[in-house]
Design a protein around this motif. Structure first.
Motif, short mmCIF file in Angstrom:
data_model
loop_
_atom_site.label_atom_id
_atom_site.label_comp_id
_atom_site.label_asym_id
_atom_site.label_seq_id
_atom_site.Cartn_x
_atom_site.Cartn_y
_atom_site.Cartn_z
N PRO A 1 0.92 -1.51 0.13
CA PRO A 1 -0.02 0.10 0.08
C PRO A 1 0.83 1.25 0.04
O PRO A 1 1.73 1.44 0.61
N GLU A 2 0.57 2.54 -0.61
CA GLU A 2 0.93 3.58 -0.83
C GLU A 2 2.34 3.62 -1.68
O GLU A 2 2.82 4.81 -1.94
N GLU A 3 2.27 2.22 -2.35
CA GLU A 3 3.65 2.52 -3.24
C GLU A 3 2.84 2.82 -4.76
O GLU A 3 1.80 2.47 -4.95
N PRO A 4 3.86 3.38 -5.31
CA PRO A 4 3.38 3.56 -7.08
C PRO A 4 3.27 2.21 -7.75
O PRO A 4 3.91 1.39 -7.44
N ILE A 5 1.98 2.32 -8.33
CA ILE A 5 1.67 0.97 -9.23
C ILE A 5 2.58 0.97 -10.41
O ILE A 5 2.67 2.10 -11.24
N THR A 6 3.34 -0.16 -10.61
CA THR A 6 4.13 -0.12 -11.77
C THR A 6 3.57 -1.25 -13.12
O THR A 6 2.71 -1.74 -12.68
N GLY A 7 4.45 -1.54 -13.85
CA GLY A 7 4.03 -2.32 -14.96
C GLY A 7 3.62 -1.69 -16.32
O GLY A 7 3.78 -0.45 -16.43
N PRO A 8 2.90 -2.60 -17.22
CA PRO A 8 2.32 -3.69 -17.21
C PRO A 8 3.46 -4.84 -16.79
O PRO A 8 4.49 -4.86 -17.14
N ASP B 1 8.52 -0.87 -18.28
CA ASP B 1 8.52 0.46 -17.63
C ASP B 1 7.27 1.18 -17.93
O ASP B 1 7.09 1.38 -18.87
N THR B 2 6.95 1.42 -16.69
CA THR B 2 5.55 2.24 -16.90
C THR B 2 5.65 3.78 -17.50
O THR B 2 4.63 4.20 -18.19
N GLY B 3 6.80 4.08 -17.72
CA GLY B 3 7.16 5.47 -18.26
C GLY B 3 7.02 5.15 -19.64
O GLY B 3 6.91 6.44 -20.42
N LEU B 4 7.11 4.22 -20.34
CA LEU B 4 6.92 3.92 -21.67
C LEU B 4 5.59 3.79 -22.30
O LEU B 4 5.34 3.76 -23.41
N ILE B 5 4.62 3.81 -21.53
CA ILE B 5 3.28 3.75 -21.90
C ILE B 5 2.67 4.93 -22.68
O ILE B 5 1.96 4.47 -23.63
N SER C 1 -5.15 3.69 -17.01
CA SER C 1 -5.67 3.54 -15.67
C SER C 1 -5.87 4.86 -14.76
O SER C 1 -4.92 5.63 -14.99
N ARG C 2 -6.69 4.71 -14.11
CA ARG C 2 -6.93 5.98 -13.04
C ARG C 2 -6.37 5.86 -11.80
O ARG C 2 -5.48 6.73 -11.18
N GLY C 3 -6.16 4.57 -11.37
CA GLY C 3 -5.20 4.32 -9.87
C GLY C 3 -3.92 4.19 -10.17
O GLY C 3 -3.28 3.56 -11.26
N LYS C 4 -3.18 5.34 -9.58
CA LYS C 4 -1.46 5.38 -9.74
C LYS C 4 -0.89 4.75 -8.33
O LYS C 4 0.29 4.75 -8.37
N ILE C 5 -1.79 4.90 -7.30
CA ILE C 5 -0.95 4.26 -5.99
C ILE C 5 -1.71 2.98 -5.40
O ILE C 5 -3.01 3.09 -5.27
N ALA C 6 -0.82 2.09 -4.95
CA ALA C 6 -1.67 0.90 -4.69
C ALA C 6 -2.38 0.99 -3.44
O ALA C 6 -2.05 1.63 -2.46
#
Length: 466
Positions: free
Chosen positions: A44-51, A108-112, A87-92
Motif C-alpha cells: 500500500p501507498e507505493e506507485p503501481i508499476t507495470g504492465p 517500464d511504466t514511463g513507456l506507456i 488506468s486511473r489508479g496510480k497508488i497501490a
C-alpha cells in the motif's frame, strides 16, 4: 526458465492478434524480474508499476482488515497485471505477493505514453484487460459490500428475533403452569349457586374490560395509587391473594366501581372465589396476548426480510413504494437504533407515486446511509435520525439527516471514492458509499452530501419513472 519470445507472447489469448512488430517492441523495452515465495511485489501507498506479464509461478492480491487478510484475486502464468493504459489508479491500495517462485516480464511504466501513441493494437489489447479487471473487481467488491451489510443486518436480526422468540417460550411455559393450577379455582366456581342473570352480569363486566380497545395508560405513580386502592378494598372484603390479583386487575383497568359490580352480583361468601377466578382469566388473557404479540413481531420481521431482499421479485426494475423499503430497513436495523439510543423521525410525503427501480438495490442504498448515520451518532451516545421524502417534478428526493459530529470539510469530496473510509481497520471496506453512488447513478440520479457539526444531510435524487 521460460524464455519470453514473440512466439510465446502470441500464445497468450489477449495478445494473439497483436502484430509481431509491436510485440517485438514490448520485448525490447521490458525486462525479466524474479521473486521468491512470499516476497512482495507491491505494498500500500507505493506507485503501481507495470504492465507485468506473469511468465512462471503465481501471485496473489489482497488487502488487510485488522489482522485479517482478504484475498481479491490470484494471477497465474500468462496473465497480465500492474499499471495498464488509461488506468486511473496510480497508488497501490493493497498488496501483491509471490505465492511461489515467480518470473514476470515488466514494461517500464514511463513507456506507456509511447506505446499508446505508436502501438494501437498492443494498447487496445491491454485496455481490454483493464476493462475486464475493473468489471470483475467491481462485481467482487459489490458482493463483499453486500455480505458485510448482510452480516450487520443478521447480527441485528438475531437480537430482534431472540426477544420475541424467548418471550413465546417463557410465556407458553408460564401459561401451561398457570392452566394446570386453574382447576382448584374452577372447582370453587362449580360449587356455587348463582342465578343465571348474575352470572351474565359478572361475565359481561369481565369480558367488556378484556375486550376494551382504549385502555387508559397509567403513569407509574397512578398505577401504584390504583393498586393500593384495590388492595385496600380487597383486604376490607377479606379477599384471598389480594396483593397478587390487584396487579392483574390494574392491567385491565379495574376500578373500585368494577369491584363493587362484582360484589353486587356475587353471594358474599363466594366473592373471593369469583374475584380469584376473574384474576386467573385476566392472567391467561394477558399471556395469550403476549404470545400473539411476539408471534406477530416474528412474522413482521420475516416479512421485512423478504421484502427488504426483494427475493420474491424479478431482478429488473419494478414499480414500488420506496417508503416500504425505508421502513423495512429501519426494522432490520432496529436493534442497532435502540442500542444507540436514537430517535427516528419519518417525514414522508405519502402522496409520492410508486417509483420504477431495482428495489433490492435501493434498499442497499438506504442500509448503507442509515447504518453510516447510526455509526456517526454513536460518539454522542444518542441522536436523532430524520428521514424525509418529497417530490420534485419528475424526481423523488430522499434526505437522510443525522445530528452526529459531521464530516470534516477536507474529506467531504473524498467520501464517494473507492476504498476511502473514516472507520477503523476491520470495520469498513471503503466501498459502501462508492456502491451507493453507483446504484443511484444506475437509477439516473445523483447523491450529494452537506455536513456541518451536528447536521449531516445525504440527499438522494432519482427519476420516478426511471
Amino acid at each position: 526458465m521460460q524464455t519470453v519470445t514473440v512466439s510465446w507472447l502470441k500464445s497468450l489469448e489477449v495478445l494473439n492478434n497483436v502484430p509481431d512488430d509491436q510485440l517485438q517492441w514490448l520485448l525490447d523495452n521490458s525486462k525479466d524480474q524474479f521473486f521468491e515465495e512470499g516476497e512482495f511485489l507491491m505494498q500500500p501507498e507505493e506507485p503501481i508499476t507495470g504492465p507485468h506479464i506473469t511468465v512462471e509461478g503465481s501471485m496473489r492480491f489482497f488487502m488487510m482488515q485488522g489482522t485479517s487478510r482478504r484475498d481479491y484475486t490470484i494471477i497465474g502464468p500468462g496473465n497480465i497485471t500492474g499499471y495498464l493504459p488509461f488506468s486511473r489508479g496510480k497508488i497501490a491500495k493493497g498488496y501483491a505477493q509471490a505465492m511461489t517462485k515467480l518470473h514476470i516480464r515488466s514494461l517500464d511504466t514511463g513507456l506507456i505514453p509511447e506505446m499508446i501513441k505508436n502501438h494501437y493494437e498492443l494498447t487496445q489489447a491491454l485496455v481490454s484487460i483493464m476493462t475486464t479487471r475493473v468489471r470483475d473487481f467491481t462485481a467482487l467488491q459489490q458482493q463483499n459490500e453486500k455480505m458485510m451489510a448482510l452480516g450487520k443486518l443478521s447480527a441485528g436480526l438475531a437480537h430482534e428475533l431472540n426477544n420475541p422468540a424467548s418471550a413465546i417460550v417463557r410465556d407458553s411455559l408460564t401459561l401451561k403452569k398457570h392452566l394446570s393450577e386453574e382447576p382448584e379455582s374452577i372447582k370453587a366456581i362449580f360449587s356455587m349457586k348463582i342465578e343465571p342473570e348474575d352470572v351474565s352480569a359478572i361475565t359481561n363486566t369481565l369480558f367488556s374490560l378484556i375486550d376494551a380497545k382504549d385502555h387508559t395508560r397509567l403513569s407509574l405513580k397512578q398505577r401504584t395509587q390504583r393498586e393500593d386502592e384495590i388492595i385496600e378494598w380487597l383486604d376490607e372484603h377479606e379477599i384471598e391473594n389480594s396483593y397478587d390479583i390487584a396487579e392483574s386487575f390494574v392491567d385491565f383497568n379495574f376500578t373500585i366501581e368494577t369491584l363493587e359490580t362484582f360484589e353486587k352480583y356475587s353471594p358474599n361468601k363466594n366473592l373471593t372465589h369469583i374475584l380469584n377466578w376473574a384474576s386467573d382469566m385476566l392472567i391467561t388473557e394477558k399471556m395469550v396476548r403476549d404470545i400473539q404479540e411476539s408471534a406477530r413481531r416474528i412474522a413482521e420481521l420475516v416479512s421485512s426480510v423478504k421484502t427488504f431482499t426483494h427475493m420474491d421479485r424479478a431482478q429488473d426494475k419494478q414499480y414500488a413504494d420506496i417508503h416500504i423499503g425505508i421502513r423495512n430497513t429501519l426494522t432490520m436495523l432496529g436493534y442497532k437504533i435502540r442500542k444507540g439510543n436514537i430517535s427516528v423521525i419519518e417525514d414522508f410525503d405519502e402522496t409520492l407515486p410508486e417509483v420504477k427501480a431495482l428495489i433490492g438495490e435501493l434498499n442497499q442504498v438506504w442500509t448503507n446511509l442509515i447504518d453510516n448515520a447510526i455509526d456517526a451518532m454513536a460518539v454522542n451516545g444518542k441522536g436523532t435520525l430524520t428521514i424525509k421524502t418529497r417530490r420534485d417534478r419528475e424526481f423523488v428526493e430522499v434526505f437522510i439527516v443525522d445530528d452526529g459530529p459531521g464530516i470534516a470539510p477536507e474529506i467531504q469530496s473524498l467520501i464517494f471514492d473507492p476504498f476511502f473510509t473514516t472507520k477503523e481497520m476491520g470495520k469498513g471496506t471503503g466501498m459502501g458509499l462508492e456502491v451507493v453512488q453507483r446504484i443511484v447513478k444506475q437509477h439516473r440520479g445523483s447523491i450529494k452530501v452537506k455536513s456541518d457539526p451536528g447536521h449531516t444531510v445525504f440527499s438522494v435524487c432519482f427519476l420516478i419513472d426511471g
